[in-house]
Design a protein around this motif. Structure first.
Motif, mmCIF file in Angstrom:
data_model
loop_
_atom_site.group_PDB
_atom_site.id
_atom_site.type_symbol
_atom_site.label_atom_id
_atom_site.label_comp_id
_atom_site.label_asym_id
_atom_site.label_seq_id
_atom_site.Cartn_x
_atom_site.Cartn_y
_atom_site.Cartn_z
ATOM 1 N N SER A 155 -28.701 3.314 -0.703
ATOM 2 C CA SER A 155 -28.010 2.035 -0.559
ATOM 3 C C SER A 155 -27.391 1.649 -1.907
ATOM 4 C CB SER A 155 -28.978 0.958 -0.078
ATOM 5 O OG SER A 155 -29.995 0.765 -1.021
ATOM 6 N N GLY A 156 -26.379 0.823 -1.843
ATOM 7 C CA GLY A 156 -25.754 0.323 -3.061
ATOM 8 C C GLY A 156 -24.768 1.268 -3.718
ATOM 9 N N GLU A 157 -24.390 2.334 -3.044
ATOM 10 C CA GLU A 157 -23.460 3.305 -3.642
ATOM 11 C C GLU A 157 -21.993 3.025 -3.306
ATOM 12 O OE1 GLU A 157 -25.963 7.288 -4.473
ATOM 13 O OE2 GLU A 157 -25.196 7.123 -2.431
ATOM 14 N N GLY A 158 -21.724 1.970 -2.519
ATOM 15 C CA GLY A 158 -20.342 1.584 -2.262
ATOM 16 C C GLY A 158 -19.758 2.027 -0.942
ATOM 17 N N LYS A 159 -20.597 2.315 0.034
ATOM 18 C CA LYS A 159 -20.089 2.755 1.338
ATOM 19 C C LYS A 159 -19.241 1.671 2.008
ATOM 20 C CE LYS A 159 -24.313 3.635 2.578
ATOM 21 N NZ LYS A 159 -25.028 3.566 1.306
ATOM 22 N N SER A 160 -19.743 0.453 2.017
ATOM 23 C CA SER A 160 -18.998 -0.642 2.659
ATOM 24 C C SER A 160 -17.708 -0.921 1.904
ATOM 25 C CB SER A 160 -19.851 -1.912 2.720
ATOM 26 O OG SER A 160 -20.973 -1.689 3.537
ATOM 27 N N PHE A 161 -17.777 -1.001 0.591
ATOM 28 C CA PHE A 161 -16.598 -1.236 -0.245
ATOM 29 C C PHE A 161 -15.550 -0.151 0.006
ATOM 30 C CE2 PHE A 161 -14.265 -0.746 -4.272
ATOM 31 C CZ PHE A 161 -13.849 -2.058 -4.490
ATOM 32 N N THR A 162 -15.984 1.097 0.020
ATOM 33 C CA THR A 162 -15.070 2.220 0.238
ATOM 34 C C THR A 162 -14.497 2.193 1.651
ATOM 35 O OG1 THR A 162 -16.206 3.572 -1.390
ATOM 36 C CG2 THR A 162 -14.903 4.746 0.260
ATOM 37 N N SER A 163 -15.338 1.939 2.644
ATOM 38 C CA SER A 163 -14.874 1.907 4.036
ATOM 39 C C SER A 163 -13.831 0.827 4.255
ATOM 40 C CB SER A 163 -16.055 1.663 4.977
ATOM 41 O OG SER A 163 -16.990 2.697 4.886
ATOM 42 N N ILE A 164 -14.108 -0.352 3.735
ATOM 43 C CA ILE A 164 -13.178 -1.468 3.903
ATOM 44 C C ILE A 164 -11.861 -1.179 3.183
ATOM 45 C CG2 ILE A 164 -12.761 -3.890 3.314
ATOM 46 C CD1 ILE A 164 -15.847 -4.285 3.765
ATOM 47 N N ASN A 165 -11.936 -0.713 1.956
ATOM 48 C CA ASN A 165 -10.712 -0.417 1.203
ATOM 49 C C ASN A 165 -9.909 0.706 1.846
ATOM 50 O OD1 ASN A 165 -10.231 -2.160 -1.082
ATOM 51 N ND2 ASN A 165 -12.197 -1.447 -1.857
ATOM 52 N N LEU A 166 -10.584 1.726 2.310
ATOM 53 C CA LEU A 166 -9.887 2.836 2.956
ATOM 54 C C LEU A 166 -9.233 2.368 4.257
ATOM 55 C CD1 LEU A 166 -9.156 5.807 2.810
ATOM 56 C CD2 LEU A 166 -11.348 6.328 3.898
ATOM 57 N N ALA A 167 -9.955 1.576 5.035
ATOM 58 C CA ALA A 167 -9.403 1.056 6.293
ATOM 59 C C ALA A 167 -8.177 0.185 6.029
ATOM 60 C CB ALA A 167 -10.468 0.280 7.049
ATOM 61 N N LEU A 168 -8.269 -0.704 5.059
ATOM 62 C CA LEU A 168 -7.131 -1.566 4.749
ATOM 63 C C LEU A 168 -5.957 -0.764 4.192
ATOM 64 C CD1 LEU A 168 -9.025 -4.663 3.367
ATOM 65 C CD2 LEU A 168 -7.408 -4.658 5.277
ATOM 66 N N SER A 169 -6.244 0.256 3.417
ATOM 67 C CA SER A 169 -5.184 1.092 2.874
ATOM 68 C C SER A 169 -4.459 1.851 3.990
ATOM 69 C CB SER A 169 -5.768 2.077 1.850
ATOM 70 O OG SER A 169 -4.745 2.822 1.248
ATOM 71 N N ILE A 170 -5.214 2.383 4.929
ATOM 72 C CA ILE A 170 -4.591 3.101 6.058
ATOM 73 C C ILE A 170 -3.833 2.118 6.945
ATOM 74 C CG2 ILE A 170 -5.028 4.466 8.139
ATOM 75 C CD1 ILE A 170 -7.390 5.774 6.578
ATOM 76 N N ALA A 171 -4.390 0.916 7.148
ATOM 77 C CA ALA A 171 -3.720 -0.094 7.975
ATOM 78 C C ALA A 171 -2.387 -0.525 7.360
ATOM 79 C CB ALA A 171 -4.628 -1.303 8.167
ATOM 80 N N ALA A 172 -2.231 -0.348 6.062
ATOM 81 C CA ALA A 172 -0.974 -0.692 5.398
ATOM 82 C C ALA A 172 0.139 0.310 5.702
ATOM 83 C CB ALA A 172 -1.187 -0.794 3.880
ATOM 84 N N GLU A 173 -0.222 1.455 6.258
ATOM 85 C CA GLU A 173 0.780 2.468 6.623
ATOM 86 C C GLU A 173 1.681 1.929 7.735
ATOM 87 O OE1 GLU A 173 1.190 5.861 5.502
ATOM 88 O OE2 GLU A 173 0.020 5.013 3.865
ATOM 89 N N MET A 174 2.895 2.417 7.790
ATOM 90 C CA MET A 174 3.862 1.944 8.776
ATOM 91 C C MET A 174 3.487 2.326 10.209
ATOM 92 S SD MET A 174 5.998 0.283 6.985
ATOM 93 C CE MET A 174 7.400 0.050 8.034
#
Length: 153
Positions: free
Chosen positions: A68-87
């Motif tokens: 725990s505490g290694e950044g799974k949620s942070f990474t998942s959220i950022n990756l999801a938002l980054s992909i959602a920014a795609e056209m």
């Protein structure tokens, strides 16, 4: 005839998320946003592959680690938002951490029924999805804590 299910709509506070270091859709270019662009490019290419090179279920991405505490949620959220920014790509972010769910908390949202209710047969997927004010991002929460949550998975 079964009742029609509709997804609930939630509003993400994009300014509060940006203050936490989350990549938001209209934020200015940043080092972290660029790093998620680098990570997502091969993932999207793999997900969209066709023909002999195609991998079954290549559009499913799992973020995991042993501790725990290694950044799974942070990474998942950022990756999801980054992909959602795609056209031309949409994202469903699933919080499958049924023991210690955190996606909704990080996003500043209240707990909600989700994956566990679907697995128990108590809810339909469509009724547990949370549409967001980020056009191409939908959330599937982990759901209500359950004593046999890991067994349901």
């Amino acid at each position: 005839m079964p009742a029609a299910y509709t997804s609930k709509t939630v509003t993400l506070d994009l300014e509060a998320l940006a203050a936490k270091g989350i990549v938001t859709p209209n934020a200015p270019r940043s080092f972290i946003a660029d790093q998620y662009r680098v990570v997502k490019r091969p993932l999207i290419a793999n997900a969209m592959s066709r023909g002999e090179a195609a991998v079954k279920h290549s559009n499913l991405i799992m973020v995991t680690s042993a501790l725990s505490g290694e950044g799974k949620s942070f990474t998942s959220i950022n990756l999801a938002l980054s992909i959602a920014a795609e056209m031309d790509h949409t994202v469903m972010l699933v919080d499958a951490d049924v023991a210690r769910p955190s996606i909704l908390k990080v996003l500043g949202l209240e707990s909600a029924p989700g994956l566990l209710e679907v697995l128990e047969g108590k809810a339909d997927v469509a009724s547990t999805l949370l549409r967001t004010n980020v056009d191409k991002l939908t959330l599937l929460p982990s759901g209500t804590p359950h004593p046999k949550a890991t067994e349901l998975l």
